[in-house]
Design an enzyme around this catalytic site. Structure first.
Site, PDB file in Angstrom:
ATOM      1  N   TYR A  24      59.312 -40.868 108.715  1.00 19.63           N
ATOM      2  CA  TYR A  24      60.605 -40.695 108.048  1.00 19.63           C
ATOM      3  C   TYR A  24      61.759 -40.640 109.046  1.00 19.63           C
ATOM      4  CZ  TYR A  24      57.766 -40.038 103.979  1.00 19.63           C
ATOM      5  OH  TYR A  24      56.873 -40.253 102.982  1.00 19.63           O
ATOM      6  N   TYR A  32      53.281 -36.075  95.196  1.00 18.59           N
ATOM      7  CA  TYR A  32      53.314 -36.926  96.396  1.00 18.59           C
ATOM      8  C   TYR A  32      51.896 -37.416  96.654  1.00 18.59           C
ATOM      9  CZ  TYR A  32      53.635 -38.695 101.072  1.00 18.59           C
ATOM     10  OH  TYR A  32      53.551 -39.533 102.162  1.00 18.59           O
ATOM     11  N   ASP A  38      43.850 -35.984  93.294  1.00 19.82           N
ATOM     12  CA  ASP A  38      44.177 -36.225  94.702  1.00 19.82           C
ATOM     13  C   ASP A  38      44.086 -34.880  95.417  1.00 19.82           C
ATOM     14  OD1 ASP A  38      45.370 -36.525  97.146  1.00 19.82           O
ATOM     15  OD2 ASP A  38      47.116 -37.631  96.417  1.00 19.82           O
ATOM     16  N   LYS A  65      42.946 -35.742 105.274  1.00 17.44           N
ATOM     17  CA  LYS A  65      43.494 -34.656 106.085  1.00 17.44           C
ATOM     18  C   LYS A  65      42.417 -33.784 106.747  1.00 17.44           C
ATOM     19  CE  LYS A  65      48.008 -34.426 103.802  1.00 17.44           C
ATOM     20  NZ  LYS A  65      48.957 -34.639 104.867  1.00 17.44           N
TER      21      LYS A  65
HETATM   22  N1  PLP Z   1      48.032 -37.397  98.879  1.00 18.24           N
HETATM   23  C1  PLP Z   1      48.490 -36.179  99.165  1.00 18.24           C
HETATM   24  C2  PLP Z   1      48.337 -35.073  98.156  1.00 18.24           C
HETATM   25  C3  PLP Z   1      49.093 -35.913 100.394  1.00 18.24           C
HETATM   26  O1  PLP Z   1      49.554 -34.678 100.669  1.00 18.24           O
HETATM   27  C4  PLP Z   1      49.208 -36.969 101.336  1.00 18.24           C
HETATM   28  C5  PLP Z   1      49.859 -36.748 102.624  1.00 18.24           C
HETATM   29  O2  PLP Z   1      50.620 -35.836 102.834  1.00 18.24           O
HETATM   30  C6  PLP Z   1      48.707 -38.234 100.988  1.00 18.24           C
HETATM   31  C7  PLP Z   1      48.119 -38.414  99.761  1.00 18.24           C
HETATM   32  C8  PLP Z   1      48.797 -39.385 101.946  1.00 18.24           C
HETATM   33  O3  PLP Z   1      47.920 -39.192 103.024  1.00 18.24           O
HETATM   34  P1  PLP Z   1      48.159 -39.946 104.411  1.00 18.24           P
HETATM   35  O4  PLP Z   1      49.414 -39.371 105.001  1.00 18.24           O
HETATM   36  O5  PLP Z   1      46.933 -39.649 105.213  1.00 18.24           O
HETATM   37  O6  PLP Z   1      48.294 -41.396 104.098  1.00 18.24           O
END
Ligand code: PLP
Length: 426
Positions: free
Chosen positions: A18, A150, A247, A276
């Site tokens: 960003y 997100y 997610d 993560k």
């Molecule tokens: N999904 C969620 C809930 C996230 O918090 C994030 C990243 O912060 C992502 C997907 C995307 O993951 P990445 O940054 O490894 O592409």
């Protein structure tokens, strides 16, 4: 390289998350990291060591330079660092897939390994859309989600991120138009549950899946909600023939106090995304798990394969360290550590509620959030935390922390002091 030269080259050439190009601020240079401490190449605000209050964005749950995880990478490095996954397989990836199936909710059974959370969400969406095409219902191609979410920065995940005032507003009109309802309230409200049910019922004919972050909406606003909404989603999805995707990229591996956030509702999704903390923050890896229903559906289609295959799929180093990280987590009573951190955050952040400009303080598991009533002055807030010897990364109206689970009480108190200082300064 001298630190000033490194920063000049960084600002000239390196794009940060960003960030503008060329860079407008001087990033801190990290020389090494061990335990919960980042060691800087040059002192900042009088500190050469910073306590990491961010776990490198939710991932370094065991801290840095952990002997067990180091050994897992080293041991694998001597055998094989990478090999293509098309037509070949290897023990680290197979062991990891089996382990993930073992620890995630039934009936998740099949694992697609990829290299980032965003790709894991892309794969989840592709699985769901393809499932309905394979079943001869190609009209079911949209996704349903709640605002404030997100899910990553590639195209399909961006389409289910908060469309208003969110990070990807620029692309409204280009992204696939999905179905949004309001963000879930913190506590259970039957009227909101009804809104979910009605929305899913109304759009079921065109919906491939509901995609949500369970219990915690992370980078979209650090909001928590009652797990009961997950049961509402499960029931509505079952009733109206819609798949359910959780997610758990941010919430997975204990962050909210249960191994997966969905465990708080006793609900299983059809598809689940992990990332993560999967590798303890060591290497980039993510996973998309699905049920046999989804996999069998795809297999029955005109194109009976999932057309996705990242070059670094199932990377052996990442797989080996992911297995080691999961074993390390589960070999100890990690729930005690997360509860201890939760109590420490409650105690340490309570006073922030009295500060001028603070709207709300909230804590869940090893996550502490101070929400302001205005946009944070990121530079001032970050500097205030660094002055306390702590690394934080405030954004929007939020100052928050999700420390490694190995953070001891003394360091946790310093993190809380830093959050309070950042809230006062920002
Ligand atoms: N999904 C969620 C809930 C996230 O918090 C994030 C990243 O912060 C992502 C997907 C995307 O993951 P990445 O940054 O490894 O592409």
């Amino acid at each position: 390289m001298r630190t000033d030269e490194l920063i000049a080259l960084d600002r000239a050439h390196v794009w940060h998350p960003y960030g503008p190009m060329p860079g407008r601020t001087d990033p801190l240079v990290v020389a090494s990291a061990s335990g919960v401490r980042l060691t800087l190449a040059e002192p900042a605000e009088g500190h050469t060591e910073l306590i990491d209050g961010m776990s490198s964005w939710w991932s370094a749950v065991h801290g840095y330079n952990h002997p067990v995880l180091n050994e897992a990478v080293r041991g694998q490095l001597d055998r094989m660092s990478h090999v293509m996954f098309g037509g070949l397989t290897h023990e680290p990836a197979v062991r990891l897939a089996a382990r993930l199936v073992e620890i995630t909710p039934e009936p998740l059974r099949h694992v697609f390994l990829s290299d980032s959370g965003s790709v894991a969400v892309e794969v989840a969406a592709k699985m769901c859309l393809q499932y309905w095409r394979s079943l001869g219902r190609p009209g079911k191609q949209r996704l349903f989600t709640w605002r404030g979410g997100y899910h990553g920065d590639t195209w399909q995940p961006m389409s289910v991120c908060d469309p208003q005032g969110g990070m990807h507003e620029l692309w409204t009109g280009v992204l696939q138009r999905q179905v949004f309802v309001d963000a879930p309230p913190a506590t259970y409200e039957e009227s909101y549950a009804e809104l979910l049910r009605a929305g899913i019922a109304r759009h079921a004919h065109e919906l491939a899946a509901v995609v949500v972050e369970p219990v915690v909406q992370g980078a979209g606003g650090m909001r928590f909600h009652d797990p009961a909404y997950l049961r509402v989603l499960r029931e509505a999805c079952d009733e109206h023939d819609v798949l359910l995707v959780f997610d758990e990229i941010a919430t997975g591996f204990g962050r909210t106090g249960t191994l997966f956030a969905a465990d708080q509702a006793g609900v299983s999704p059809d598809v689940m995304c992990l990332g993560k903390a999967l590798t303890g923050g060591y290497l980039s890896m993510a996973a998309t798990l699905c049920t046999s229903r989804v996999a069998d559906g795809i297999s029955r289609g005109e194109v009976p394969v999932l057309a996705h295959g990242p070059t670094f799929m199932g990377n052996p180093l990442a797989s080996a360290v992911a297995c080691a990280s999961i074993d390390l987590l589960l070999s100890q009573d990690w729930t005690v550590e997360v509860k201890r951190i939760e109590a420490g955050l409650h105690e340490g952040l309570a006073a922030a509620a009295e500060l001028p400009g603070v709207r709300e303080v909230r804590v869940l598991g090893a996550i502490g959030v101070v929400q302001l009533d205005h946009e944070v002055d990121m530079a001032a807030a970050t500097r205030a935390a660094v002055r306390e010897g702590v690394w934080l990364r405030p954004f929007r109206d939020l100052i928050y922390t999700m420390p490694p689970y190995v953070t001891d009480d003394g360091d946790l108190a310093r993190i809380c002091a830093a959050v309070r200082a950042a809230a006062a300064a920002g």
